[in-house]
Design an enzyme around this catalytic site. Structure first.
Site, PDB file in Angstrom:
ATOM      1  N   ARG A 185       0.798  -1.223   0.000  1.00  0.00           N
ATOM      2  CA  ARG A 185       0.000   0.000   0.000  1.00  0.00           C
ATOM      3  C   ARG A 185       0.830   1.272   0.000  1.00  0.00           C
ATOM      4  O   ARG A 185       0.628   2.156  -0.835  1.00  0.00           O
ATOM      5  CB  ARG A 185      -0.948   0.013   1.201  1.00  0.00           C
ATOM      6  CG  ARG A 185      -1.965   1.135   1.167  1.00  0.00           C
ATOM      7  CD  ARG A 185      -2.876   1.100   2.377  1.00  0.00           C
ATOM      8  NE  ARG A 185      -3.537  -0.193   2.528  1.00  0.00           N
ATOM      9  CZ  ARG A 185      -4.292  -0.526   3.564  1.00  0.00           C
ATOM     10  NH1 ARG A 185      -4.464   0.327   4.559  1.00  0.00           N
ATOM     11  NH2 ARG A 185      -4.864  -1.712   3.637  1.00  0.00           N
ATOM     12  N   HIS A 223      -7.808  -4.948  -7.843  1.00  0.00           N
ATOM     13  CA  HIS A 223      -7.636  -4.180  -6.602  1.00  0.00           C
ATOM     14  C   HIS A 223      -8.920  -4.252  -5.772  1.00  0.00           C
ATOM     15  O   HIS A 223      -9.859  -3.465  -5.992  1.00  0.00           O
ATOM     16  CB  HIS A 223      -7.304  -2.733  -6.952  1.00  0.00           C
ATOM     17  CG  HIS A 223      -6.681  -1.949  -5.831  1.00  0.00           C
ATOM     18  ND1 HIS A 223      -5.434  -2.229  -5.320  1.00  0.00           N
ATOM     19  CD2 HIS A 223      -7.131  -0.888  -5.122  1.00  0.00           C
ATOM     20  CE1 HIS A 223      -5.144  -1.380  -4.352  1.00  0.00           C
ATOM     21  NE2 HIS A 223      -6.154  -0.556  -4.211  1.00  0.00           N
ATOM     22  N   TYR A 259     -18.478  11.147 -15.155  1.00  0.00           N
ATOM     23  CA  TYR A 259     -18.405  12.258 -16.098  1.00  0.00           C
ATOM     24  C   TYR A 259     -17.063  12.332 -16.827  1.00  0.00           C
ATOM     25  O   TYR A 259     -16.992  12.846 -17.932  1.00  0.00           O
ATOM     26  CB  TYR A 259     -18.638  13.590 -15.373  1.00  0.00           C
ATOM     27  CG  TYR A 259     -19.987  13.698 -14.712  1.00  0.00           C
ATOM     28  CD1 TYR A 259     -21.164  13.583 -15.438  1.00  0.00           C
ATOM     29  CD2 TYR A 259     -20.088  13.912 -13.336  1.00  0.00           C
ATOM     30  CE1 TYR A 259     -22.402  13.682 -14.821  1.00  0.00           C
ATOM     31  CE2 TYR A 259     -21.318  14.007 -12.709  1.00  0.00           C
ATOM     32  CZ  TYR A 259     -22.476  13.890 -13.455  1.00  0.00           C
ATOM     33  OH  TYR A 259     -23.703  13.985 -12.860  1.00  0.00           O
TER      34      TYR A 259
END
Length: 733
Positions: free
Chosen positions: A37, A83, A127
């Site tokens: 991470r 993931h 968007y």
């Protein structure tokens, strides 16, 4: 009571000391955070989430020449296939890869709103659209040619790369930051042209020192530009040890306005400093009188950064102003350097500049050998098939007859011509029309070309010198593709102590505070003789006119019961329309301004609520230190009046008036207060404070002031019902 004892096999109860159990599980969590991470890999500069985004977009064929796809589609592919975490964290990582103010070399070509340097967040993923940039393609080049190792994905349904081929040193080019358990990383971005030049030096002279590398890479190169003012010795030490920091300043210039007037234009921001927060911080410095040399700040940015800083007066030197602001604001920041990364074995360690570059070159050599071996296998396979085609050409008619007539043509071809099974399968998979059109020259030309390539590949894999030479050529091609001028210039730190100015003295000057109905506040010099000549924005008008001095504190009462404090010296000039009051205080959108008074030490205010309650408050206890003010009255405030008399007059919605001595009101710092006037229904409409000697006044419907000579007829005790007021009386003010 029945005791349930688990069976020995398959039981879920484990007897283990609590300390051991916690330490083992926390260690597992810490290692997972560090390796999966927070820390980037030194070879490709990526954390797992970024690597998975790159690979997923590669699998979706979102190359620079392709049409962009919705980011929601990409995030879904990453989350579903590689993931197993939240979509928000994946999209946030993708957005950062597309921001040219966050990445020195953006790896995602974003279309739509991907945020800005002001700190505004990107539009929702439904968007925006994205695809890979040419720089990202360089990092992925060779991934389909067995250049790197793969491992199963979290659900064993697919595979993902352990590391990317990395055509350029992305770790140092784009930098990285992260916080793990017990360790963190902070790597600034650099200029890839300088990094490749440093790699070339290491290829020529592996014994080159960090000091020699720093001559080529003088410091970080941030995407937002700026000026690095860290000394050479500090930079060298940071690159040598992998720990340190770099001071970064905004780039500025002086604009001459003529007649000795000038202003500062800030054209580049320090890295990771949000422009909106910087402006807010500078405004707070002005408001809190912590920047005595700064007169005003405003943002005129469009496509480029243009921040205007105006001095308090023309006698100040520009360098003096900027040095003071560098010390007080984020116009200068210190970017920490902690090059803590995962090495090729996955072990976290702090590396210096040379170690990082050498690890990248070693990785490129591994990639080169694996790609070469992959190509060798395919070339040898093709040469073997071409040898079979040569036999076919020499016996074309017989081969065609066997394919057409024999029941088991494969076995016949192998027995008749000595072909291998792959050669026989290839001939049988080829259409007869194509077999009939085979040309000997074409076969020989391809065979000779592949034979030469095979010899070159085998010579490459057997010679370390040739491998490094090939890597050098590859890096030079990448350098030409990514070369760009340095954005962050290297400068020497200036001794700021010589420019620090003392706190400016605020002169005591008479002003008139002007607050409009729509909440725009300003201060005019001297006394306003004719309020009708004041100008306001269209649709706005005068709300409050308060005489004061520049050294005064203003007490502003709001309808939500809060009282705010503003320094009169911080108000905008009276020449314009002023500035919105809500920019200076945290006033609720639904709240209205009840009154504005200039604070007088030891004076008192009468505060009253619409419900008919009130009390007397000492002004010294009402001063607020924060933008949020002080909650003084519990309830909706109706009035905040300076106590200048000995009696209080009230009038309710029932038009009944009551007068009583102000001494009957308690003195308190905050609370609900006591009842002023009693109502069966409705509440308080207005309240006034007056002296018994002069008597009260009230305003009729036309706005004319009228005396109230017989006011004593309404004199009573606090909380009384009162009696009907004089004809026409509705309010006192």
């Amino acid at each position: 009571m029945t005791i349930h004892t688990p069976t020995p096999e398959g039981g879920r109860i484990v007897e283990e000391p609590m300390g051991d159990a916690l330490s083992k599980r926390y260690l597992a969590y810490a290692l997972s955070t560090i390796t999966n991470r927070a820390l980037p890999d030194v070879r490709d500069g990526f954390k797992p989430v970024h690597r998975r985004i790159m690979y997923a977009m590669h699998q979706m064929r979102l190359n620079p020449q392709a049409a962009a796809r919705k980011c929601a589609k990409v995030v879904g592919e990453v989350m579903g296939g590689y993931h197993p975490h939240g979509d928000a964290s994946i999209y946030e990582a993708l957005v950062r890869l597309a921001q040219d103010f966050a990445q020195r070399y953006p790896l995602v070509d974003g279309q739509g709103n991907f945020g800005n340097i002001d700190g505004d967040s990107a539009a929702a993923m439904r968007y925006t659209e994205c695809k890979l940039t040419p720089a990202a393609v360089l990092l992925l080049d060779g991934i389909d040619q067995d250049a790197v190792d793969f491992r199963p994905t979290y659900d064993d349904q697919d595979e993902e790369p352990l590391v990317l081929p990395a055509g350029f040193p992305n770790l140092l080019a784009n930098g990285s930051s992260g916080i793990a358990v017990g360790m963190a990383t902070s790597i600034p971005p650099h200029n890839v042209g300088e990094l490749i030049d440093a790699c070339q030096l290491l290829l020529e002279r592996p014994e080159a020192t960090t000091s020699e590398l720093v001559q080529i890479v003088p410091g970080p190169d941030f995407p937002t530009g700026g000026v690095s003012v860290e000394g050479h010795a500090s930079i060298l030490d940071a690159y040598e040890t992998g720990r340190g920091g770099v001071r970064l300043r905004a780039r500025w210039e002086t604009e001459d306005l003529g007649r000795g007037v000038w202003r500062i234009i800030v054209t580049e921001m320090p890295y990771q400093v949000q422009k909106s927060r910087l402006i807010e911080g500078l405004a707070d410095l002005i408001e809190n009188k912590k920047a005595p040399l700064l007169g005003d700040v405003r943002d005129e940015s469009a496509e480029d950064i243009r921040l205007i800083l105006e001095p308090k007066n023309r006698t100040i030197e520009p360098e003096m102003l900027m040095e003071s602001l560098f010390k007080l604001s984020d116009l200068e920041v210190r970017f920490p350097i902690n090059m803590n990364v995962l090495d090729a074995s996955g072990t976290p360690r702090v590396m210096g500049l040379k170690d990082c570059l050498q690890a990248f070159l070693d990785h490129r050599r591994v990639v080169l050998n694996r790609r070469s071996q992959w190509r060798i296998e395919r070339v040898e396979k093709r040469l073997h098939l071409l040898e079979g085609l040569r036999i076919v050409f020499l016996n074309l008619d017989e081969v065609i007859r066997i394919v057409r007539e024999e029941e088991q043509p494969k076995a016949v071809l192998i027995a008749r011509f000595g072909l291998s099974e792959p050669q026989a399968d290839y001939i049988l998979d080829t259409r007869l029309r194509q077999l009939a059109r085979i040309e000997e020259m074409a076969i020989d030309k391809e065979y000779n070309a592949l034979a030469e390539e095979l010899a070159a590949l085998k010579a490459l894999t057997s010679s370390e010198a040739k491998q490094w030479k090939a890597i050098s050529k590859e890096l030079e091609v990448v350098r030409k593709a990514l070369i760009s001028p340095r954005r962050t210039t290297i400068g020497e730190a200036v001794d700021a102590s010589a420019f620090v100015a003392p706190e400016a003295f605020i002169p005591r000057e008479a002003i008139t505070v002007i607050l409009s109905e729509r909440g725009w506040i300003r201060a005019a010099k001297g006394k306003v003789e004719d309020p009708s000549e004041l100008k306001f924005k269209e649709g706005d008008s005068l709300g409050f006119l308060v005489p004061a001095f520049t050294t005064d504190k203003l007490l502003i009462g709001a309808s939500d019961g809060r009282i705010f404090t503003i320094g009169a010296d911080k108000l905008a000039s009276g020449r314009g329309h002023g500035e919105p009051l809500r920019l200076m205080i945290d006033l609720d959108e639904k709240a209205e301004i009840i009154n504005v008074v200039a604070h007088e030490p030891n004076a008192k205010l009468l505060v009253a609520s619409k419900a008919g309650y009130g009390f007397v408050a000492p002004e010294n206890e009402l001063l607020a230190q924060k933008r949020g003010g002080k909650q003084v009255l519990n309830g909706d405030m109706l009035a905040m009046l300076r106590v200048t008399g000995d009696h209080v007059a009230t009038i309710g919605e029932n038009i009944k008036a009551l007068i009583f001595p102000i001494a009957e009101l308690p003195e308190m710092g905050r609370g609900k207060g006591v009842k002023l006037q009693n109502y069966k229904q409705g509440g308080l409409v207005d309240v006034a404070v007056f002296n018994a000697e002069t008597g009260p006044e009230w305003a009729d419907g036309g706005g004319r002031r009228r005396n109230w000579p017989d006011w004593k007829d309404w004199l009573g005790k606090r909380a009384g019902a009162g009696r009907q007021g004089p004809r026409g009386m509705r309010k006192f003010r």
